[in-house]
Design a protein around this motif. Structure first.
Motif, mmCIF file in Angstrom:
data_model
loop_
_atom_site.group_PDB
_atom_site.id
_atom_site.type_symbol
_atom_site.label_atom_id
_atom_site.label_comp_id
_atom_site.label_asym_id
_atom_site.label_seq_id
_atom_site.Cartn_x
_atom_site.Cartn_y
_atom_site.Cartn_z
ATOM 1 N N ARG A 177 11.800 14.841 -23.319
ATOM 2 C CA ARG A 177 10.501 14.261 -22.993
ATOM 3 C C ARG A 177 10.476 13.971 -21.496
ATOM 4 N NH1 ARG A 177 6.503 11.778 -25.848
ATOM 5 N NH2 ARG A 177 7.797 11.506 -27.718
ATOM 6 N N ILE A 178 9.301 14.164 -20.885
ATOM 7 C CA ILE A 178 9.152 13.828 -19.473
ATOM 8 C C ILE A 178 7.854 13.068 -19.270
ATOM 9 C CG2 ILE A 178 8.109 16.054 -18.843
ATOM 10 C CD1 ILE A 178 9.903 15.773 -16.224
ATOM 11 N N ASN A 179 7.957 11.938 -18.572
ATOM 12 C CA ASN A 179 6.818 11.098 -18.203
ATOM 13 C C ASN A 179 6.762 10.994 -16.680
ATOM 14 O OD1 ASN A 179 6.401 10.630 -20.911
ATOM 15 N ND2 ASN A 179 6.892 8.452 -20.856
ATOM 16 N N VAL A 180 5.560 11.064 -16.130
ATOM 17 C CA VAL A 180 5.368 10.921 -14.682
ATOM 18 C C VAL A 180 4.313 9.846 -14.459
ATOM 19 C CG1 VAL A 180 4.825 12.110 -12.527
ATOM 20 C CG2 VAL A 180 5.937 13.357 -14.380
ATOM 21 N N SER A 181 4.559 8.955 -13.512
ATOM 22 C CA SER A 181 3.627 7.852 -13.272
ATOM 23 C C SER A 181 3.660 7.447 -11.809
ATOM 24 C CB SER A 181 3.969 6.649 -14.160
ATOM 25 O OG SER A 181 5.306 6.219 -13.957
ATOM 26 N N TYR A 182 2.660 6.648 -11.411
ATOM 27 C CA TYR A 182 2.596 6.193 -10.021
ATOM 28 C C TYR A 182 2.111 4.751 -9.955
ATOM 29 C CZ TYR A 182 -2.542 6.645 -9.879
ATOM 30 O OH TYR A 182 -3.895 6.504 -10.106
ATOM 31 N N LYS A 183 2.381 4.134 -8.801
ATOM 32 C CA LYS A 183 1.933 2.762 -8.576
ATOM 33 C C LYS A 183 1.708 2.552 -7.087
ATOM 34 C CE LYS A 183 3.213 -2.098 -9.335
ATOM 35 N NZ LYS A 183 4.259 -3.020 -9.823
ATOM 36 N N VAL A 184 0.585 1.953 -6.735
ATOM 37 C CA VAL A 184 0.348 1.504 -5.363
ATOM 38 C C VAL A 184 0.976 0.124 -5.243
ATOM 39 C CG1 VAL A 184 -1.365 0.955 -3.601
ATOM 40 C CG2 VAL A 184 -1.776 2.852 -5.196
ATOM 41 N N ASN A 219 0.809 -1.216 0.000
ATOM 42 C CA ASN A 219 0.000 0.000 0.000
ATOM 43 C C ASN A 219 0.846 1.271 0.000
ATOM 44 O OD1 ASN A 219 -2.669 0.892 -0.380
ATOM 45 N ND2 ASN A 219 -2.832 1.520 1.757
ATOM 46 N N ASP A 220 2.178 1.153 -0.056
ATOM 47 C CA ASP A 220 2.997 2.340 -0.287
ATOM 48 C C ASP A 220 2.691 2.896 -1.674
ATOM 49 O OD1 ASP A 220 4.204 2.096 2.159
ATOM 50 O OD2 ASP A 220 6.176 1.500 1.390
ATOM 51 N N LEU A 221 2.879 4.194 -1.819
ATOM 52 C CA LEU A 221 2.678 4.856 -3.102
ATOM 53 C C LEU A 221 4.038 5.258 -3.663
ATOM 54 C CD1 LEU A 221 0.664 6.281 -5.143
ATOM 55 C CD2 LEU A 221 1.133 8.358 -3.818
ATOM 56 N N ALA A 222 4.348 4.792 -4.862
ATOM 57 C CA ALA A 222 5.594 5.157 -5.540
ATOM 58 C C ALA A 222 5.270 6.105 -6.690
ATOM 59 C CB ALA A 222 6.295 3.910 -6.068
ATOM 60 N N ILE A 223 6.052 7.180 -6.799
ATOM 61 C CA ILE A 223 5.897 8.158 -7.875
ATOM 62 C C ILE A 223 7.224 8.253 -8.616
ATOM 63 C CG2 ILE A 223 5.527 10.596 -8.408
ATOM 64 C CD1 ILE A 223 3.691 10.679 -5.918
ATOM 65 N N LEU A 224 7.167 8.110 -9.932
ATOM 66 C CA LEU A 224 8.364 8.148 -10.773
ATOM 67 C C LEU A 224 8.290 9.342 -11.715
ATOM 68 C CD1 LEU A 224 10.998 6.866 -11.875
ATOM 69 C CD2 LEU A 224 9.554 5.555 -13.456
ATOM 70 N N VAL A 225 9.307 10.196 -11.652
ATOM 71 C CA VAL A 225 9.453 11.299 -12.609
ATOM 72 C C VAL A 225 10.636 10.949 -13.504
ATOM 73 C CG1 VAL A 225 9.743 13.778 -12.906
ATOM 74 C CG2 VAL A 225 8.573 12.909 -10.860
ATOM 75 N N ASP A 226 10.370 10.826 -14.802
ATOM 76 C CA ASP A 226 11.326 10.283 -15.767
ATOM 77 C C ASP A 226 11.592 11.331 -16.842
ATOM 78 O OD1 ASP A 226 12.854 8.714 -17.443
ATOM 79 O OD2 ASP A 226 11.385 7.100 -17.627
ATOM 80 N N TYR A 227 12.819 11.869 -16.862
ATOM 81 C CA TYR A 227 13.198 12.949 -17.793
ATOM 82 C C TYR A 227 14.332 12.459 -18.683
ATOM 83 C CZ TYR A 227 15.945 17.139 -19.039
ATOM 84 O OH TYR A 227 16.684 18.090 -19.689
#
Length: 216
Positions: A85-92, A42-50
């Motif tokens: 390019r920049i992509n941002v995403s998340y995953k529980v 249940n942790d939340l991970a956020i990835l910022v990819d540049y």
């Protein structure tokens, strides 16, 4: 002395009040990044990819099983000749991902990734809102992140070859930098405030931000 019935009610309300903690962060150069070993279910991970290259913008890639936050944004920077390019995403998270390798974009010239992990005391994560994401060949305009009910978090980022950095108001609790990418964060467990996210990029780049709540 507090009556037992009233004490039980207060304790139940306290237990029902969810809060967000910051767990960990990591950063990397290149197409891969490693999930911190400390993650739990249940942790939340956020990835910022540049990522950026010199011929064409890097291909848009999101890690398998992750959800995009906003749209992939890209721009040709005329001053430097870079295509970014920049992509941002998340995953529980399920809690089994600690130490695993996450594969995102691969820039032909350079690329940076920042990964943030947040931990809830309980409840369920909501969806990102007030999402802003631009990439342009000039200084991006200031962005306003409209927050909801606490608890929740604000994330802002700036990315450009000149390593300009991001400014958040209220001020970011902490920032993580890797190469030309800087990511800031604020956790609101009570009294959330709208946030202004800005930068100063005379030759262009990417600026973005969002709010993500934790429900009861």
């Amino acid at each position: 002395m507090i009556p037992l019935a009233k004490f039980a009610m207060v304790r139940a309300r306290a237990a029902a009040h969810t809060i967000v903690f910051f767990d960990s962060s990591t950063a990397s150069y290149g197409p891969e990044i490693t999930m911190p070993a400390s993650v739990l279910a249940n942790d939340l991970a956020i990835l910022v990819d540049y990522q950026y290259g010199t011929g064409t913008a890097p291909a848009s890639v999101y890690p398998s099983g992750w959800t995009a936050i906003g749209s992939s944004v890209t721009v040709d920077l005329t001053d430097s000749g870079f295509k970014i390019r920049i992509n941002v995403s998340y995953k529980v998270l399920a809690g089994t991902e600690g130490g695993s390798t996450i594969t995102g974009m691969d820039g032909a010239y350079d690329g940076d990734k920042v990964l943030l992990v947040f931990r809830p005391s309980g409840g369920a994560w909501g969806s990102p809102s007030s999402v802003n994401a631009v990439a342009q060949d000039s200084d991006p305009s200031n962005q306003t992140v409209t927050v909801g009910t606490a608890p929740g978090l604000v994330v802002g980022w700036a990315a450009d070859p000149n390593v300009t950095g991001v400014t958040m108001s209220p001020v970011a609790t902490a920032t993580v930098s890797e190469g030309g990418l800087q990511v800031g964060r604020i956790i609101y467990n009570q009294t959330p405030a709208n946030n202004t996210v800005s930068t100063a990029m005379p030759f262009g780049g990417s600026l973005g931000s969002f709010w993500l709540p934790l429900g009861a």
